[in-house]
Each structure stands twice: as C-alpha cells, then as structure tokens.
Write a protein that holds these residues in place. Sequence first.
Motif, PDB file in Angstrom:
ATOM      1  N   LEU A  28      80.026  56.726  34.426  1.00 45.59           N
ATOM      2  CA  LEU A  28      79.542  57.133  33.105  1.00 45.59           C
ATOM      3  C   LEU A  28      79.108  55.925  32.275  1.00 45.59           C
ATOM      4  CD1 LEU A  28      82.219  59.810  32.123  1.00 45.59           C
ATOM      5  CD2 LEU A  28      79.931  60.194  33.072  1.00 45.59           C
ATOM      6  N   LEU A  29      79.713  54.772  32.539  1.00 39.88           N
ATOM      7  CA  LEU A  29      79.441  53.582  31.725  1.00 39.88           C
ATOM      8  C   LEU A  29      78.174  52.852  32.140  1.00 39.88           C
ATOM      9  CD1 LEU A  29      83.053  52.102  31.478  1.00 39.88           C
ATOM     10  CD2 LEU A  29      81.887  53.599  29.854  1.00 39.88           C
ATOM     11  N   LEU A  30      77.855  52.847  33.413  1.00 45.43           N
ATOM     12  CA  LEU A  30      76.735  52.027  33.889  1.00 45.43           C
ATOM     13  C   LEU A  30      75.401  52.350  33.208  1.00 45.43           C
ATOM     14  CD1 LEU A  30      77.435  51.632  37.726  1.00 45.43           C
ATOM     15  CD2 LEU A  30      77.754  49.949  35.905  1.00 45.43           C
ATOM     16  N   PRO A  31      75.050  53.629  33.003  1.00 43.17           N
ATOM     17  CA  PRO A  31      73.784  53.892  32.286  1.00 43.17           C
ATOM     18  C   PRO A  31      73.793  53.322  30.868  1.00 43.17           C
ATOM     19  CG  PRO A  31      74.525  55.855  33.431  1.00 43.17           C
ATOM     20  CD  PRO A  31      75.654  54.879  33.495  1.00 43.17           C
ATOM     21  N   ARG A  32      74.939  53.370  30.193  1.00 44.64           N
ATOM     22  CA  ARG A  32      75.041  52.800  28.843  1.00 44.64           C
ATOM     23  C   ARG A  32      74.909  51.283  28.901  1.00 44.64           C
ATOM     24  NH1 ARG A  32      80.579  55.994  27.244  1.00 44.64           N
ATOM     25  NH2 ARG A  32      79.943  58.060  28.014  1.00 44.64           N
ATOM     26  N   TRP A  33      75.470  50.666  29.941  1.00 44.45           N
ATOM     27  CA  TRP A  33      75.335  49.219  30.104  1.00 44.45           C
ATOM     28  C   TRP A  33      73.873  48.840  30.287  1.00 44.45           C
ATOM     29  CZ3 TRP A  33      79.739  47.066  33.731  1.00 44.45           C
ATOM     30  CH2 TRP A  33      80.985  47.333  33.133  1.00 44.45           C
ATOM     31  N   LEU A  74      77.157  45.375  42.174  1.00 44.97           N
ATOM     32  CA  LEU A  74      78.619  45.441  42.144  1.00 44.97           C
ATOM     33  C   LEU A  74      79.112  46.710  41.470  1.00 44.97           C
ATOM     34  CD1 LEU A  74      81.362  44.185  42.717  1.00 44.97           C
ATOM     35  CD2 LEU A  74      81.152  42.866  40.578  1.00 44.97           C
ATOM     36  N   GLY A  75      78.536  47.051  40.332  1.00 42.31           N
ATOM     37  CA  GLY A  75      78.970  48.250  39.620  1.00 42.31           C
ATOM     38  C   GLY A  75      78.818  49.520  40.450  1.00 42.31           C
ATOM     39  N   PRO A  76      77.622  49.799  40.986  1.00 41.71           N
ATOM     40  CA  PRO A  76      77.463  51.004  41.812  1.00 41.71           C
ATOM     41  C   PRO A  76      78.378  51.026  43.047  1.00 41.71           C
ATOM     42  CG  PRO A  76      75.324  50.220  41.091  1.00 41.71           C
ATOM     43  CD  PRO A  76      76.322  49.168  40.685  1.00 41.71           C
ATOM     44  N   TRP A  77      78.587  49.860  43.664  1.00 41.79           N
ATOM     45  CA  TRP A  77      79.501  49.830  44.806  1.00 41.79           C
ATOM     46  C   TRP A  77      80.907  50.220  44.368  1.00 41.79           C
ATOM     47  CZ3 TRP A  77      83.997  47.102  45.761  1.00 41.79           C
ATOM     48  CH2 TRP A  77      84.524  47.254  47.052  1.00 41.79           C
ATOM     49  N   LEU A  78      81.375  49.688  43.238  1.00 38.73           N
ATOM     50  CA  LEU A  78      82.701  50.042  42.734  1.00 38.73           C
ATOM     51  C   LEU A  78      82.803  51.533  42.415  1.00 38.73           C
ATOM     52  CD1 LEU A  78      83.588  47.017  40.414  1.00 38.73           C
ATOM     53  CD2 LEU A  78      84.929  47.818  42.379  1.00 38.73           C
ATOM     54  N   VAL A  79      81.756  52.104  41.864  1.00 45.25           N
ATOM     55  CA  VAL A  79      81.761  53.542  41.577  1.00 45.25           C
ATOM     56  C   VAL A  79      82.006  54.336  42.854  1.00 45.25           C
ATOM     57  CG1 VAL A  79      80.288  55.498  40.920  1.00 45.25           C
ATOM     58  CG2 VAL A  79      80.329  53.436  39.505  1.00 45.25           C
ATOM     59  N   ARG A  80      81.272  54.019  43.905  1.00 44.08           N
ATOM     60  CA  ARG A  80      81.399  54.761  45.161  1.00 44.08           C
ATOM     61  C   ARG A  80      82.764  54.570  45.790  1.00 44.08           C
ATOM     62  NH1 ARG A  80      76.228  52.466  45.685  1.00 44.08           N
ATOM     63  NH2 ARG A  80      77.018  50.882  47.148  1.00 44.08           N
ATOM     64  N   GLU A  81      83.229  53.329  45.835  1.00 44.25           N
ATOM     65  CA  GLU A  81      84.504  53.052  46.488  1.00 44.25           C
ATOM     66  C   GLU A  81      85.673  53.605  45.683  1.00 44.25           C
ATOM     67  OE1 GLU A  81      86.796  51.452  49.702  1.00 44.25           O
ATOM     68  OE2 GLU A  81      84.760  52.216  49.397  1.00 44.25           O
ATOM     69  N   TYR A  82      85.566  53.530  44.368  1.00 41.24           N
ATOM     70  CA  TYR A  82      86.634  54.057  43.507  1.00 41.24           C
ATOM     71  C   TYR A  82      86.764  55.561  43.693  1.00 41.24           C
ATOM     72  CZ  TYR A  82      89.769  52.661  39.714  1.00 41.24           C
ATOM     73  OH  TYR A  82      90.880  52.321  38.977  1.00 41.24           O
ATOM     74  N   PRO A  88      77.820  37.675  25.229  1.00 42.33           N
ATOM     75  CA  PRO A  88      78.900  38.659  25.013  1.00 42.33           C
ATOM     76  C   PRO A  88      78.846  39.811  26.002  1.00 42.33           C
ATOM     77  CG  PRO A  88      77.855  38.082  22.929  1.00 42.33           C
ATOM     78  CD  PRO A  88      76.996  37.504  24.006  1.00 42.33           C
ATOM     79  N   LEU A  89      77.635  40.199  26.426  1.00 40.82           N
ATOM     80  CA  LEU A  89      77.524  41.268  27.418  1.00 40.82           C
ATOM     81  C   LEU A  89      78.093  40.824  28.760  1.00 40.82           C
ATOM     82  CD1 LEU A  89      73.937  42.673  26.704  1.00 40.82           C
ATOM     83  CD2 LEU A  89      76.129  43.621  25.977  1.00 40.82           C
ATOM     84  N   VAL A  90      77.782  39.588  29.151  1.00 41.37           N
ATOM     85  CA  VAL A  90      78.322  39.069  30.410  1.00 41.37           C
ATOM     86  C   VAL A  90      79.845  39.027  30.341  1.00 41.37           C
ATOM     87  CG1 VAL A  90      78.488  37.020  31.874  1.00 41.37           C
ATOM     88  CG2 VAL A  90      76.258  37.766  31.029  1.00 41.37           C
ATOM     89  N   VAL A 137      72.840  37.838  36.259  1.00 39.57           N
ATOM     90  CA  VAL A 137      74.223  38.294  36.400  1.00 39.57           C
ATOM     91  C   VAL A 137      74.340  39.745  35.962  1.00 39.57           C
ATOM     92  CG1 VAL A 137      76.571  38.009  35.510  1.00 39.57           C
ATOM     93  CG2 VAL A 137      75.223  35.999  36.152  1.00 39.57           C
ATOM     94  N   LEU A 138      73.750  40.068  34.825  1.00 35.13           N
ATOM     95  CA  LEU A 138      73.832  41.435  34.310  1.00 35.13           C
ATOM     96  C   LEU A 138      73.145  42.419  35.256  1.00 35.13           C
ATOM     97  CD1 LEU A 138      73.095  40.675  30.554  1.00 35.13           C
ATOM     98  CD2 LEU A 138      75.307  41.282  31.552  1.00 35.13           C
ATOM     99  N   ARG A 139      72.006  42.048  35.805  1.00 37.73           N
ATOM    100  CA  ARG A 139      71.319  42.952  36.725  1.00 37.73           C
ATOM    101  C   ARG A 139      72.148  43.173  37.989  1.00 37.73           C
ATOM    102  NH1 ARG A 139      68.680  45.894  33.712  1.00 37.73           N
ATOM    103  NH2 ARG A 139      68.710  47.054  35.668  1.00 37.73           N
ATOM    104  N   THR A 140      72.797  42.119  38.464  1.00 39.44           N
ATOM    105  CA  THR A 140      73.652  42.270  39.645  1.00 39.44           C
ATOM    106  C   THR A 140      74.796  43.234  39.358  1.00 39.44           C
ATOM    107  OG1 THR A 140      73.128  40.030  40.414  1.00 39.44           O
ATOM    108  CG2 THR A 140      75.143  41.039  41.259  1.00 39.44           C
ATOM    109  N   TYR A 141      75.340  43.162  38.150  1.00 41.56           N
ATOM    110  CA  TYR A 141      76.446  44.046  37.790  1.00 41.56           C
ATOM    111  C   TYR A 141      76.040  45.511  37.818  1.00 41.56           C
ATOM    112  CZ  TYR A 141      79.315  40.091  36.149  1.00 41.56           C
ATOM    113  OH  TYR A 141      80.071  38.945  36.063  1.00 41.56           O
ATOM    114  N   VAL A 142      74.887  45.835  37.243  1.00 47.32           N
ATOM    115  CA  VAL A 142      74.504  47.248  37.132  1.00 47.32           C
ATOM    116  C   VAL A 142      73.741  47.757  38.351  1.00 47.32           C
ATOM    117  CG1 VAL A 142      74.515  47.219  34.615  1.00 47.32           C
ATOM    118  CG2 VAL A 142      72.389  46.694  35.828  1.00 47.32           C
ATOM    119  N   ASP A 143      73.204  46.842  39.171  1.00 46.19           N
ATOM    120  CA  ASP A 143      72.427  47.256  40.342  1.00 46.19           C
ATOM    121  C   ASP A 143      73.204  47.166  41.649  1.00 46.19           C
ATOM    122  OD1 ASP A 143      70.250  47.692  38.696  1.00 46.19           O
ATOM    123  OD2 ASP A 143      69.305  45.753  39.132  1.00 46.19           O
TER     124      ASP A 143
END
Length: 271
Positions: free
Chosen positions: A161-166, A252-260, A182-184, A244-250
């Motif tokens: 739910l957070l990634l689209p807002r990020w 690491l973040g999506p991988w964590l969503v799936r694995e979580y 601050p975003l990083v 860094v921010l693009r890597t997070y939302v493209d």
Amino acid sequence: MAETPSRGLDAQGHIVREGSLERVPHAFRPVVAAARDRLPGAFGARLHSAYLYGSIPRGTARVGRSDLDLLVALSGEPTDADRAAARDLDEALDRDFPQIDGAGTLLVSRAQTLSDLETHDLGWFVACLCTPLLGDDLAEFLPRYRPDTLLARETNGDLALLLPRWCERIDMADDTEEARRPLVRFMSRHLVRTAFTLVMPRWNGWTSDLHEMAEAFAGYYPERAEQVRTAAVLGYEPTGDPAVLRTYVDDLGPWLVREYARVHGVKTPRP
C-alpha cells in the motif's frame, strides 16, 4: 540477580520495552523536560498520556543530528485543533533547542491504541517501543509480545500500500540533493525494518538498531544482504541520490512485498 535480556527478549521470550528516561543523554534532558512541561498546555484535558520513542530514550541520540519523537495519546480522536497544537509544539521545541534536528509529535487516541485491530501494531509500538513521559501508561492494558509471525504481519505487512505513495512523493520532490535526502532516510529505515521483521520470528528477537537488523536479515537472505546493509547505512547517513530511491520502489520494495506476503501474509486492512 536479574537475567540479561537476550536479543531484546526477557526470560519468557517476550520483547523487553526499549528505552527509559534514565537512558536519555545529558544533552537532551532539557528538551525532554521542556516537552513534558509544555504538553499539558498544548492539549489540556484531552491529554491522556505522552511518550518518547526513538534514539533519545534509547540513549543513542547524536547532538544536532537526532530529532525528538513524541507520541501523544488523547482521550478522543485527534482533531484539527490538536494537530495544530502539535505543530506549534514541535516548531517551538525545534526553535528553542539546537541540540535536536526537529521534533515530531504523533497523535493517537486512547481507544485506537487499545483497539483489537491495533493490538499488534500501534498497541505493540506503545508497549514496547515507547517510554512513558506523562499520564497513565497504556502498556498496562496491553499484552506481552513475542517476535512471532502475527506481530510481523501486523507491523510491516502493508508495504504494498505504501509503495505507490512513495512513488508520488519521489515524483513531487524538488530535483535537489537536499529535497531527496529526507526521503532516502525515511524509506531506507522503513525498508530495513521491513526486511528485519520478515526474518524476526526465525531470528527470535528484537532490535531497533538498523545495522543489527540488516545483519539479522543477511543470515537468511544473503542474495539481498548488501542491498539491506546499504539501506541501513543510508538510514543513518542519507544521500540525495535519485537512483537509490528508484531502486527502492522498483526493486527492493516490490521484492519485499512478495516475500513478506509469502512468509507472513498481508496486514489486516484498516478503514
């Protein structure tokens, strides 16, 4: 002789409440005293209780680098007037005490904190990560907590739910290092904590140190270890690198969503 907590747990395997007023570094004690003195004037009879959280009550705050984190539980739901009072309080503390790098007051209600829906999220946060400052401690009405899959799911199982807002925040930020830093910092910390709670039941413990979190995660997901270790570093010393921010939302973040979701499931929806 009392037993030393192991990995943040007591002898029965419950998470030990971190932080205390005794651990507040000397340089930050005037700030804490001022916050305690000013809170009743800011919220009046609506103030039920107030808490510190973060690096100051843990004793790890750095002068000029750390912020003051407050949680205020009100007798009713927060109003616009309450939010305005919180902003005024934060601005005054930040102005009056150069040893902090900003102040932030999180407003909640007593009823929300003690609700069944929030037992393993906001309730756990108050009971285990917050240090009482004023009023009656709500932890007395909450259960003891173990580092289990229920806690993992309800604390950090909503990253999808957070990634689209990020993404929106990244797109709206000014194209400067100063605006992105601050975003990083924020996203790095959130991702490291999510990575840690992914493995928390297997690691069987609790820590708020980002580097310890990253190392705990690395023991179970070595293929992602360096990403999370780097995020831990950036959580303390952020840069403004847009990559860094693009890597997070493209990535690491999506991988964590799936694995979580695979390991713990998805957080119970909120209204």
